[in-house]
Enzyme design. Structure first.
Site, PDB file in Angstrom:
ATOM      1  N   ASP A 141      53.138  50.059  28.069  1.00 37.05           N
ATOM      2  CA  ASP A 141      54.208  50.982  27.722  1.00 37.05           C
ATOM      3  C   ASP A 141      53.827  52.459  28.338  1.00 37.05           C
ATOM      4  O   ASP A 141      54.644  53.106  28.786  1.00 37.05           O
ATOM      5  CB  ASP A 141      54.187  50.952  26.235  1.00 37.05           C
ATOM      6  CG  ASP A 141      55.399  50.079  25.820  1.00 37.05           C
ATOM      7  OD1 ASP A 141      56.448  50.528  24.957  1.00 37.05           O
ATOM      8  OD2 ASP A 141      55.390  48.747  26.021  1.00 37.05           O
ATOM      9  N   TYR A 180      59.460  43.034  15.185  1.00 32.20           N
ATOM     10  CA  TYR A 180      59.308  42.593  13.447  1.00 32.20           C
ATOM     11  C   TYR A 180      59.329  44.124  12.863  1.00 32.20           C
ATOM     12  O   TYR A 180      58.161  44.561  12.334  1.00 32.20           O
ATOM     13  CB  TYR A 180      58.004  41.905  13.257  1.00 32.20           C
ATOM     14  CG  TYR A 180      58.163  40.521  13.993  1.00 32.20           C
ATOM     15  CD1 TYR A 180      58.646  39.542  13.343  1.00 32.20           C
ATOM     16  CD2 TYR A 180      57.643  40.354  15.293  1.00 32.20           C
ATOM     17  CE1 TYR A 180      58.749  38.338  13.881  1.00 32.20           C
ATOM     18  CE2 TYR A 180      57.668  39.269  15.800  1.00 32.20           C
ATOM     19  CZ  TYR A 180      58.320  37.972  15.257  1.00 32.20           C
ATOM     20  OH  TYR A 180      58.596  36.817  15.950  1.00 32.20           O
ATOM     21  N   ASP A 191      60.431  56.009  29.252  1.00 34.03           N
ATOM     22  CA  ASP A 191      59.776  57.050  28.645  1.00 34.03           C
ATOM     23  C   ASP A 191      58.890  57.900  29.383  1.00 34.03           C
ATOM     24  O   ASP A 191      58.959  59.133  29.283  1.00 34.03           O
ATOM     25  CB  ASP A 191      59.127  56.351  27.548  1.00 34.03           C
ATOM     26  CG  ASP A 191      59.807  55.451  26.655  1.00 34.03           C
ATOM     27  OD1 ASP A 191      61.148  55.776  26.388  1.00 34.03           O
ATOM     28  OD2 ASP A 191      59.061  54.523  26.161  1.00 34.03           O
TER      29      ASP A 191
END
Length: 324
Positions: free
Chosen positions: A302, A111, A266
């Site tokens: 993450d 979003y 990452d």
């Protein structure tokens, strides 16, 4: 942990969008509790580097809202300098939802359309370079230019400033098909390649960086011949390779029990750049990269599993092997 001082200029500058992240325990339609955190490719790299002892500045835009405050507070707590971040009173902080569906499958819902991060402006970039010493490395991904024209222009301006300041550039292609097409990505990223010193990509992303109508049978060689100093290819469970003008090297992946692949790329980038900043050789850079990547896949979240420098030896180490 307090923010590391960047008064003399950071080791690394990252530029991109960081969102509030909500992680459920199952199908969203069933409701239930969700864990609240933050997520963004560039800030994941920033946190990984900060935990390894480097000074890092994150530049991006968040909304003038509580979600934006969570982003900034989290990054500060992880030792990342956010003095170049901006607040946009006219747009919200982006949101990402993680929906686990199978042990190895997590659906992601964004979003972020019209978010503050997508409205990052070229005018926001110079402050990120403003210090007695410019950053040693500028790290960009292919996600930020896909967010919209303004963010794309901000990345282009950052590339020009990096060249003016003698800052090395690392690009992680990080192609997202839900943000733009391969044709759109290729049209943009091939224009970036003359600025790039270190290119990091999966093997299917490399063609996005090649000149239009150029040879595609040996993309790594084409990119190195075209001026990219190091082309690093992420191979997942098969490890990674690094291609330079002198050699191609391979490092196998670390053997760990994978619980969450989100953020592994990452973490890999953070490890590679950390070793680059330490002035190590390419085999050592690959070794640290596959190590930090392994920490990520062995942990949920993450960036939460990113190791400190003292923890790097927990998985053992071994040099990359020359394959050419």
């Amino acid at each position: 942990m307090t923010a590391a001082p960047c008064d003399a200029g950071p080791d690394v500058l990252t530029l991109g969008e960081t969102m509030v992240a909500l992680r459920g325990s199952g199908p969203l339609k069933l409701g239930g509790a969700m864990n609240v955190s933050v997520a963004g490719a560039e800030s994941n790299v920033a946190i990984g580097l900060a935990r390894l002892g480097h000074t890092v500045r994150w530049a991006g835009a968040v909304g003038d809202d509580e979600a934006g405050e969570l982003v900034l507070r989290t990054l500060r707590a992880e030792g990342v300098d956010v003095t170049a971040a901006t607040r946009d009173p006219a747009a919200p902080t982006g949101l990402i939802l993680f929906e686990p569906r199978l042990p190895e499958v997590t659906r992601v819902h964004y979003y972020r359309a019209g978010s503050a991060g997508s409205r990052l402006s070229p005018d926001d970039v110079p402050a990120a370079f403003a210090a007695p010493r410019p950053p040693r490395v500028l790290h960009l991904t292919g996600i930020t230019p896909a967010l919209g024209p303004s963010a794309r222009d901000a990345c282009r301006h950052a590339l020009r400033l990096a060249r003016e300041h003698g800052t090395e550039v690392c690009l992680d292609v990080n192609f997202r098909s839900r943000l733009w097409s391969r044709e759109e990505a290729a049209a943009e990223l091939r224009e970036w390649i003359p600025y790039v010193d270190v290119l990091i990509a999966s093997d299917d992303e490399l063609p996005l960086c090649l000149p239009e109508n150029g040879p595609t049978d040996a993309p790594e060689k084409s990119l190195v011949d075209g001026g990219v100093r190091e082309v690093v290819v992420k191979l997942g469970a098969d490890g990674a390779t690094a291609h330079t003008a002198d050699a191609a090297l391979h490092a196998p992946a670390r053997e760990v029990r994978a619980v969450d692949a989100v953020g592994a790329g990452d973490a890999f980038v953070a490890g590679y750049l950390s070793a680059l900043l330490d002035s190590t050789d390419v085999p050592t850079r690959l070794d640290r990269a596959v190590t930090t990547g392994a920490f990520a896949v062995a942990s949920h979240g993450d960036w939460e599993g990113a190791p400190t420098r003292a923890e790097l030896d927990l998985l053992g180490s071994g040099p990359g092997t020359v394959v050419r």
